[in-house]
Design a protein around this motif. Structure first.
Motif, PDB file in Angstrom:
ATOM      1  N   LEU A   3      58.851  90.087   2.662  1.00 30.71           N
ATOM      2  CA  LEU A   3      58.416  89.164   1.611  1.00 30.71           C
ATOM      3  C   LEU A   3      57.126  88.486   2.000  1.00 30.71           C
ATOM      4  O   LEU A   3      56.825  87.401   1.535  1.00 30.71           O
TER       5      LEU A   3
ATOM      6  N   LEU B 184      62.737  90.747   5.345  1.00 32.71           N
ATOM      7  CA  LEU B 184      62.905  91.036   3.919  1.00 32.71           C
ATOM      8  C   LEU B 184      61.638  91.639   3.312  1.00 32.71           C
ATOM      9  O   LEU B 184      61.597  91.928   2.132  1.00 32.71           O
TER      10      LEU B 184
ATOM     11  N   ARG C 131      66.883  94.107  -1.182  1.00 34.98           N
ATOM     12  CA  ARG C 131      66.889  92.656  -1.057  1.00 34.98           C
ATOM     13  C   ARG C 131      68.110  92.095  -1.763  1.00 34.98           C
ATOM     14  O   ARG C 131      68.454  92.531  -2.855  1.00 34.98           O
TER      15      ARG C 131
ATOM     16  N   LEU D 244      60.769  86.423   7.051  1.00 37.82           N
ATOM     17  CA  LEU D 244      60.109  87.024   5.896  1.00 37.82           C
ATOM     18  C   LEU D 244      59.785  88.487   6.152  1.00 37.82           C
ATOM     19  O   LEU D 244      59.810  89.308   5.233  1.00 37.82           O
TER      20      LEU D 244
ATOM     21  N   PHE E 279      67.150  79.657   1.939  1.00 31.04           N
ATOM     22  CA  PHE E 279      65.787  79.311   2.314  1.00 31.04           C
ATOM     23  C   PHE E 279      65.626  77.952   2.932  1.00 31.04           C
ATOM     24  O   PHE E 279      66.419  77.048   2.732  1.00 31.04           O
TER      25      PHE E 279
ATOM     26  N   GLY F 151      65.162  90.122  -5.051  1.00 26.52           N
ATOM     27  CA  GLY F 151      64.867  91.475  -5.508  1.00 26.52           C
ATOM     28  C   GLY F 151      64.624  91.541  -6.997  1.00 26.52           C
ATOM     29  O   GLY F 151      64.831  92.575  -7.627  1.00 26.52           O
TER      30      GLY F 151
ATOM     31  N   MET G 108      69.245  85.581   1.626  1.00 21.68           N
ATOM     32  CA  MET G 108      68.582  84.537   2.403  1.00 21.68           C
ATOM     33  C   MET G 108      68.923  83.160   1.856  1.00 21.68           C
ATOM     34  O   MET G 108      69.016  82.960   0.647  1.00 21.68           O
TER      35      MET G 108
ATOM     36  N   ALA H  94      62.997  87.244  -3.055  1.00 22.20           N
ATOM     37  CA  ALA H  94      64.033  87.607  -2.081  1.00 22.20           C
ATOM     38  C   ALA H  94      65.253  88.171  -2.788  1.00 22.20           C
ATOM     39  O   ALA H  94      65.959  89.016  -2.261  1.00 22.20           O
TER      40      ALA H  94
END
Lengths: 387, 344, 378
Positions: free
Chosen positions: B71, B69, B102, B66, B110, A292, B108, A290
């Motif tokens: 992901l 993003l 990102r 998710l 989590f 990156g 984010m 996340a």
């Protein structure tokens, strides 16, 4: 951290003495008492027998014998006298064999760890691909292959079929006739070089880490230190008169080290792979994604760094395999180390040498455990930094 | 120097649309078949706004996060729809372009942020990594340290502690540090997925207040995702209710709480006791969430719905406007009664 | 919870389980275990490597069973000079010549090693280096597949023994050793692990320090010394490997598993219901540790086979015949560097040991994915 190391050291110290005591008991349990071989011989007159029993200390209570045994091993460096090559001292025989075993053991372990870790990391990263599957099949083959048979095949292939490498042994005797150096001295100098480079590199790393906060700068300086040290050591040997002799020793080490490395490398690969697969499921890997972070960095700096921890622990359990492999390697490649001394002593029923060799192999194993523990403590901040 | 210390939202003028999710459909491919985890979900996040997504576990809330993003695990496919950030589609970006977005644009916090820290690196260095990857200019080591210090102060941590390892932090401290990390690159959007679930109630409350304060002061746009309605109620202005991969109700938080129009929202709220409101009987939510491998026909909620009519099992309801900015996907929404409501 | 707190006698007073359950209890249990077996099998069979492992083990099982059957039927009448040519130790085809005893064999036709001479010797005196002895001409016969006039489909060893027969017999020895070692090791490890976990305190400390010690002792060198000084045969070796393996690493792993079971609420429930220590250990903890025990049994077989074969290869064991001994004979008779030119001497035995270990290793790994969900793909 120091407390942790001291604790482990203490434990290992105690364990070593328990091990020595057990060895003594094993010796004592041996059918028909070790003295029987001489004492029971009808050609020896009874007076001589009595003298012998007294000299050997067999008339004393067992507990005193045990005490003497432990005392002699630890303080006198006295492991007794060899029976088959009387009057050579056991310690003399074994200490000349020790460096060769340590060398075989260390190079194979270090190389297999690096290669195995690298392969395991890549293989886990590429889960499900053809490369992964073939790497797994190869690793499982090497891990389960019957080692003596594999070693014989390697010897046959490299020495007999290709003829690139010698058929076992530590040196080619004909090359050393009239040589100004003893083989063991050259070998010790080689080991000394490696030890010195490692030590200086360690100190250099410590200094670099203390003087810079920036991880990138630190990494660059680490690399610089390693390469310059390797360069200096290489230059020293390249201009040394001993280089042909050192070359001969290296030439003889190649196949045994390769064989031992291949088998242990497979074990590390399998371990690293499962450890990596578990690590890749961790939340912090998702966080890194996340964030990156590029995939390669996630693999190397986030996943592999953590996957290394369980692999280091499991190395301890794998150690038995390395030692067993070492003994067999020495036997097949006629490598004059501890394992071969042990087997020779067993064949010749030379109990003092056999016991001494077993004790030394035990010490090696204990030290390896200690090193693995310390490495683990360095790698895991949860132990390194007490919170 | 001052520039690097400035913590802000890089979004546009407050009130204008920032993130638009349109008819998003996402499937997981499993051995047993396709799981439709997100089905036709649309919502908009405006600049400076905090919205919430609520629903049972497994209803697709985290999958939505998710997907935003990108992901998702390898076995998932975005089947349709679009995600637009400042008018630019994120679905069309290639992997490398997306990687650069990102954290820079969408960061984010989590679910279970306790485990979001890599145990072998210092907390500060992990935030530093994000700065190195995404800060537009190259910062000196000292500038990075200063910024991390400023972030730590903003979330109520002592800057000295950035030298520590995750295991030396308590759960609450780790969570604060996660928020600091989420703010590190001045993102446009923060997605907070179950930001406080693993914490005890008091710490949970402190952190939520902190988050709300930061959001309002910086004008940050946040999407909260939680199974806990109380959390959503405390920090959001608008909220959506998700059930089995679908958005079933969307409206202002106050409206949805006072007058839920969807039977599922109604039951979800009725099954939560209110401390401050009048005493009332709790209505239990019976049955299990549906198997998404083979979702029920028509409205996905109809097998558990006490207000279901014949139409519900055959035709799928779409979102219809039932009030100002309040829409619901139900054929029989008029029948859903009023509940005691929640006193804020 | 209320149910648990009621004393068991009160709860069961006038309660007849059969009145509620239409089926007898054993059938329900059977059905439940069948269901869980099917579920686990589905997980297991996902892993193709595991299936390969089972096939390999089955193949060796057939080989092990085939040997006595063949000896009693097809191979029964192949007598030459009063001996069956398929006898594993000494074939009838060998030619006896005079050989000199030397330390290291360079020419297998005229020389013989001291160890091999000891095997051949009459037992009165230990053969000395330099003596001569009557020995079979070390000259292995190559395999002939037609098998009509030449009965050895995998050739013979240097002493004229039939390689194929030895190979089949070796499978039997491997299974026997593997079973003894694995069972004793895992039984011991399970017991030690659960007892250490359940009682904790001093017992735990003692057992775990013992485990540390066993892990630290280098197993193969120790067994080399033991089998060098004692007369170790197959059963004894199996138990030795089992005990040393069972007290070490496996005990520690099973202990941590038992610990995680011990803290589960149903153990408290059993204790409150009045279950004694022994009953809780045997009925509640051990059944939950067993899957992992079974997994380590597979790995124990791999380890045991390797150890046996290595010791046999070094010529230290007093066992009739095994794959390790086949390689040992080829090696000590000086065929080490002939390599694949006399492939039937080492290749069948070496491959058998490898495949046998691999079979159990693969099954173990596949079971690992069933027992340990973290390793599964998703």
């Amino acid at each position: 951290m120091l407390k942790y190391i001291a604790k482990r050291f203490g434990q290992i110290f105690i364990l070593f003495y328990v091990f020595l005591a057990l060895l003594f008991l094993l010796l004592d349990l041996q059918p028909g008492d070790i003295s029987q071989q001489f004492v029971g011989n009808p050609n020896i007159p009874p007076e001589a027998k009595e003298i012998m029993v007294r000299q050997l200390g067999l008339d004393q209570p067992k507990i005193v014998q045990l005490g003497n045994h432990l005392w002699n091993y630890s303080f006198g460096m006295d492991m007794g006298v060899s029976w088959s090559s009387y009057p050579r001292e056991v310690s003399d025989i074994l200490f000349s064999a020790l460096p060769r075993t340590v060398f075989l053991f260390l190079t194979a372990t270090v190389m297999s760890f690096w290669l195995g870790f690298y392969t395991g990391k890549l293989v886990a990263w590429r889960r499900g691909t053809f490369i992964e599957k073939s790497a797994m099949v190869t690793s499982i083959f090497f891990w389960t292959v019957f080692y003596p048979w594999f070693a014989i095949l390697m010897l046959w292939f490299f020495a007999s079929q290709l003829g690139w490498f010698p058929i076992g042994k530590f040196i080619s005797v004909e090359k050393w006739i009239g040589a100004p150096y003893a083989a063991d001295d050259v070998f010790m100098l080689m080991l000394g070089t490696i030890a010195l480079v490692t030590l200086v590199y360690g100190v250099a790393r410590y200094v670099i880490d203390r003087s810079s906060d920036d991880p990138q700068t630190r990494r660059n300086f680490h690399r610089l230190a390693l390469w310059s040290l390797a360069g200096i050591a290489g230059a020293f040997w390249a201009f040394s008169a001993r280089r042909t002799y050192a070359g001969d020793i290296l030439w003889h080490t190649f196949v045994p080290v390769l064989t031992l490395t291949l088998v242990n490398f497979a074990g590390t690969t399998l371990l690293t792979r499962s450890s990596m697969l578990e690590t890749l499921r961790e939340d912090y890997i998702l966080t890194a994604r996340a964030k990156g972070v590029p995939e390669r960095t996630i693999r190397d700096r986030h996943a592999a760094r953590n996957a290394m921890l369980p692999v280091t622990t499991s190395l301890v359990l794998q150690l038995a395999v390395v030692i067993a492999g070492g003994v067999i390697t020495e036997q097949i490649f006629s490598w004059p180390g501890l394992g071969r001394a042990l087997l020779g002593a067993i064949t010749a029923e030379d109990i003092p040498v056999a016991m001494g060799a077993l004790a030394l192999i035990g010490i090696l194993s204990l030290l390896a455990h200690l090193v693995a523990d310390i490495t683990y403590a360095f790698l895991d901040p949860r132990i390194r930094v007490q919170g | 120097m001052a520039q690097t210390l400035h913590i802000e939202s890089r979004g546009g003028r407050v009130g204008t649309p920032l993130l638009e999710v349109q008819n998003l459909v996402m499937h997981y491919g499993t051995k047993e078949g396709e799981v439709s985890a997100v089905d036709n979900v649309s919502f908009t996040l405006n600049n400076g706004e905090a919205i919430g997504l609520v629903g049972e576990s497994g209803c697709g809330k985290t999958s939505v996060a998710l997907t935003l993003l990108r992901l998702l695990p390898d076995n998932s496919v975005i089947k349709g729809g679009d995600i637009k950030l400042d008018g630019e589609s994120l679905i069309d970006l290639d992997e490398e372009q997306m990687r650069r977005r990102r954290w820079r644009d969408i960061s984010m916090v989590f679910q279970g942020a306790m485990n979001s820290w890599n145990p072998v690196y210092r907390i500060g260095d992990q935030i530093r990594e994000a700065l190195r990857l995404h800060w537009p200019e190259t910062l000196t080591y000292q500038e990075e340290t200063d910024r991390i210090g400023a972030l730590f102060e903003l979330v109520g941590l002592n800057p000295v502690t950035m030298e520590r390892y995750p295991h030396e932090f308590s759960g609450g401290m780790r969570q604060r540090a996660v928020i600091a990390m989420a703010l590190s690159c001045n993102p446009k959007v923060i997605i907070a997925d179950e930001p406080t679930t693993a914490l005890d109630v008091i710490v949970q409350d402190q952190i939520l207040r902190e988050l709300k304060k930061i959001q309002q002061e910086l004008g940050m746009s946040i999407i909260y995702i939680s199974h806990d309605i109380a959390v959503i109620a405390e920090v959001t202005e608008r909220m959506g209710v998700m059930y089995a991969g679908k958005l079933v109700e969307l409206g202002s938080t106050l409206e949805v709480f006072h007058r839920p129009r969807h039977p599922y929202s109604y039951l979800l709220l009725s099954s939560t006791p209110s401390i401050t409101g009048p005493r009332r009987k709790l209505a239990p939510l019976e049955g299990e969430p549906p198997n998404l491998l083979n979702p029920p026909t028509g409205c996905r909620f109809h097998p558990r719905c006490p207000f279901a009519i014949d139409k519900c099992s055959s035709e799928e309801p779409g979102l219809v406007e039932v009030g100002e900015g309040h829409s619901v996907a139900c054929w029989n929404w008029q029948e859903v009664p009023e509940i005691g409501g929640l006193q804020k | 919870m209320a149910d648990i707190l009621t004393p068991p006698t009160e709860r069961l007073d006038g309660f007849d389980p059969s009145a509620v359950l239409e089926e007898p209890l054993w059938r329900i249990r059977l059905r439940l275990s069948w269901r869980s077996f099917r579920k686990n099998w589905a997980l297991f069979s996902d892993n193709k490597m595991g299936i390969v492992g089972i096939l390999i083990i089955a193949l060796f099982g057939i080989m092990a069973l085939a040997h006595p059957v063949l000896m009693a039927t097809v191979w029964q009448d192949h007598l030459e000079g009063g001996k069956n040519v398929y006898d594993i130790r000494a074939g009838a085809d060998s030619i006896i010549v005079t050989k000199t005893i030397v330390e290291e064999v360079t020419d297998p036709v005229t020389q013989i090693s001291q160890i091999e001479a000891m095997f051949l010797g009459t037992g009165v005196s230990i053969p000395e280096i330099g003596d001569t002895i009557e020995a079979p001409l070390a000259n292995p016969a190559p395999p002939v597949l037609s098998g009509v006039d030449h009965p050895h489909i995998l050739g013979t060893d240097p002493f004229g023994g039939d390689v194929f027969s030895q190979l089949l017999f070796g499978a039997r020895a491997a299974f026997l050793l593997g079973a003894i070692a694995a069972l004793s090791s895992v039984a011991l490890a399970t017991l030690v692990g659960t007892i250490a976990a359940y009682f904790g305190g001093v017992i735990d400390t003692l057992l775990m320090r013992l485990a540390d010690l066993v892990i630290l002792i280098p197993l193969l060198p120790l067994l080399i010394v033991v089998s060098g000084f004692w007369n170790v045969e197959l059963t004894m070796l199996g138990i030795l490997i089992g005990v040393l393996g069972g007290l070490g690493g496996t005990a520690i792993i099973l202990k941590s598993q038992a610990l995680s079971v011990k803290v589960k609420p149903f153990i408290d429930a059993a204790r409150i219901a009045g279950g004694g220590h022994w009953r809780i250990i045997t009925r509640h903890i051990i059944p939950n540790v067993l899957p992992l025990s079974f997994l380590y049994m597979m790995f124990a077989v791999t380890g045991a086979i390797f150890t046996e074969a290595a010791l046999s290869f070094l010529g230290l064991l007093n066992i009739q015949q095994s794959w390790g001994i086949m390689i040992n004979i080829a090696h000590t008779q000086g065929y080490t560097l002939e390599g694949l030119d006399v492939w039937w001497l080492m290749l069948p035995a070496g491959l058998s040991i490898t495949l046998f270990s691999a079979g159990f290793f693969l099954v173990g790994r596949a079971m690992d994915e069933v027992v340990n969900p973290r390793l599964r793909k998703r």
